[in-house]
Motif scaffolding. Structure first.
Motif, short mmCIF file in Angstrom:
data_model
loop_
_atom_site.label_atom_id
_atom_site.label_comp_id
_atom_site.label_asym_id
_atom_site.label_seq_id
_atom_site.Cartn_x
_atom_site.Cartn_y
_atom_site.Cartn_z
N ARG A 104 -109.32 -67.89 53.20
CA ARG A 104 -108.60 -67.40 53.91
C ARG A 104 -109.13 -65.82 53.84
O ARG A 104 -109.55 -65.44 52.90
CB ARG A 104 -107.34 -67.33 53.48
N THR A 118 -107.06 -72.12 54.54
CA THR A 118 -105.98 -71.47 54.26
C THR A 118 -105.62 -71.08 52.69
O THR A 118 -104.81 -70.16 52.39
CB THR A 118 -104.60 -72.38 54.63
N LYS A 119 -106.73 -71.46 51.86
CA LYS A 119 -106.64 -71.04 50.43
C LYS A 119 -108.11 -70.36 49.99
O LYS A 119 -107.89 -69.36 49.82
CB LYS A 119 -106.25 -72.31 49.69
#
Length: 512
Positions: free
Chosen positions: A145, A141-142
């Motif tokens: 991503r 997600t970071k």
């Protein structure tokens, strides 16, 4: 040199056998299997050492492939007191990942507690638990991503142009290159740019130091494996911890540098994002500074050499099969043209190049063996898997299985070109785990999409802009292992010859 290497390997094997015997006699007690439970079939074994004699080879994946060909694709092996389940079957791999993925989502425990690579603070070696789940989420997600990958595209394009200009310079001087080394510079520079905001091609000591430590670390990989195998014997630990300490000092300086400039820029690299998580008092899991450093070491080691080796394997296949190289070149010329360098955004429109990358990974997977551990006892295909049994999935054998691949030992990118009619069939086959170059399940490689990008643009530019001359008629495709990765036994050298220079053409025709 070959004789010395043979003697060295023989001495190494003798040392391993003696060490295993000592370990068995001094520290271990043999466990019996559960009464009434049937283990998978097992080849004939020897007293005490079990099946160790079948594995004494520099090409363990080939030895295991031979065992599976002779005795079956789902086997139970024993190395002294270590139980191993060997899988070379897509259907068995499918059942394990479908039904027992959580159970096999932990790797073999590490004994290198303080080491930054493959130690207790690492993400790769972490057991399936809170820390691993937090870091997996952080990566998805970071760090990797889609927006972060898009944001860093400009930096990768700059590195690709420098890679091209370096090859162009070599071509003008008629210098030969070692393909793996040039590809490693590219992948290393890209990973440095994405992870810590600087290129290893910059004229600064710290970035160049990363590359030097990577070379040292890769050379230590087998020693790390043996040190983990014999945790009570201080095997190679001093050397391993020495390199780990050098990495620790370097990464601490880089972390401090990022902390001092954290508010001064908007485009955050991986190190900035991890430091944000480190400072977040409300984070789901409070990561440590050491865990951040370990992750960076793993990113460098996991992304640099493996991608470089894949580029080398694919270019070697293309030189040996000029008809395939010419087909890729025609595709690039029709989509990209000759007046500009190909870009990442061209890859979706180059299906044959993508198929060639996939075929290269099928025949030459960077990590030919996937190693996990059954945390709890269970049943697979009606056979009993004892608790703490090592699971070894031989993806090299699995992706060359003649029952699932036509002409499995032939380099045929066409097998990955799908018609709309066959797409559903192929997706079903993928679900059956016949293609696993990056693993599968929860512990599958989170950077597989980036790897396809790295390899695709590198191979694409080398084919688009250069012809490749070798002294021999064919590239020698003999295999070896570098650390625990698949590598060419004879890294080949070739001379780039300019086919077309898109940068010069673009300058001459600015309207193009």
């Amino acid at each position: 040199m070959a004789t010395l290497m043979t003697i060295d390997l023989q001495n190494c094997f003798i040392f391993i056998i003696l060490s295993l015997l000592c370990y068995y006699l001094l520290f271990k007690k043999q466990k019996g299997s559960r009464a009434g439970c049937v283990l998978p079939p097992s080849p004939p074994s020897l007293p005490i050492i079990g099946h160790l004699h079948l594995l004494l080879s520099n090409l363990t994946h080939k030895s295991l492939q031979n065992i599976s060909t002779k005795f079956g694709s789902f086997l139970y092996l024993r190395v002294v007191n270590l139980p191993i389940v060997l899988v070379s079957s897509p259907s068995v791999a499918y059942e394990i990942y479908k039904t027992h993925d959580v159970n096999v989502s932990s790797r073999v425990a590490t004994s290198l507690g303080d080491s930054l690579f493959l130690g207790s603070s690492g993400f790769i070696t972490a057991p399936y638990g809170d820390y691993w789940k937090f870091m997996k989420k952080m990566v998805a997600t970071k760090l990797l991503r889609p927006q972060a990958i898009e944001q860093s595209r400009g930096g990768r394009a700059e590195e690709l142009q420098m890679f091209y200009e370096n090859l162009l310079d070599k071509a003008m001087k008629k210098e030969s290159i070692e393909v793996s080394k040039e590809a490693m510079k590219l992948t290393n520079n890209i990973i440095c740019r994405m992870s810590m905001g600087r290129s290893c091609s910059d004229e600064n000591g710290e970035a160049e130091r990363v590359r030097e430590l990577l070379v040292k670390s890769t050379a230590l990989t087998k020693k790390i494996f043996f040190a983990n195998m014999f945790p009570r014997i201080p095997l190679f630990k001093k050397e391993i911890m020495g390199v780990s300490s050098e990495f620790d000092d370097l990464l601490e300086r880089l972390l401090v540098e990022h902390e001092e400039r954290v508010e001064e820029h908007e485009n955050k690299d991986m190190m900035d994002l991890l430091l944000e998580a480190y400072r977040d008092e409300n984070a789901e899991y409070k990561i440590s500074r050491k865990q951040i450093k370990s992750l960076f070491v793993e990113i460098f080691l996991g992304g640099t050499d493996t991608s470089a080796q894949t580029v080398q394997w694919i270019l070697a296949e293309l030189i040996n099969k000029p008809n395939i190289l010419e087909r890729i070149r025609e595709e690039i010329d029709s989509v990209v043209g000759k007046s500009r360098l190909m870009k990442e955004t061209d890859l979706p429109n180059l299906p044959y190049l993508q198929a060639t990358v996939k075929e290269g990974l099928r025949m030459h997977p960077p990590s030919p063996l996937l190693v996990r551990t059954f945390q709890e006892s269970c049943e697979v295909k009606g056979f009993y898997m004892p608790e703490k049994t090592m699971l070894v999935i031989n993806v090299y054998a699995l992706m060359r299985d003649p029952d699932t691949w036509e002409d499995p030992n032939e380099f045929k990118p066409e097998r990955f070109l799908l018609s709309s009619r066959s797409r559903q069939e192929d997706e079903k086959e993928q679900g059956m785990m016949k293609y696993l170059p990056f693993g599968a399940g929860r512990r599958g490689c989170p950077g597989s999409n980036l790897a396809y990008l790295f390899v695709g643009i590198a191979v694409g530019v080398m084919v688009q802009c250069f012809d490749w001359k070798i002294k021999e008629d064919k590239v020698n495709m003999e295999e070896t292992t570098a650390g625990m990765n698949l590598a060419m036994a004879h890294p080949f050298k070739c001379t780039p010859v300019v086919r077309n220079d898109p940068l010069t053409l673009n300058l001459e025709n600015p309207s193009s």
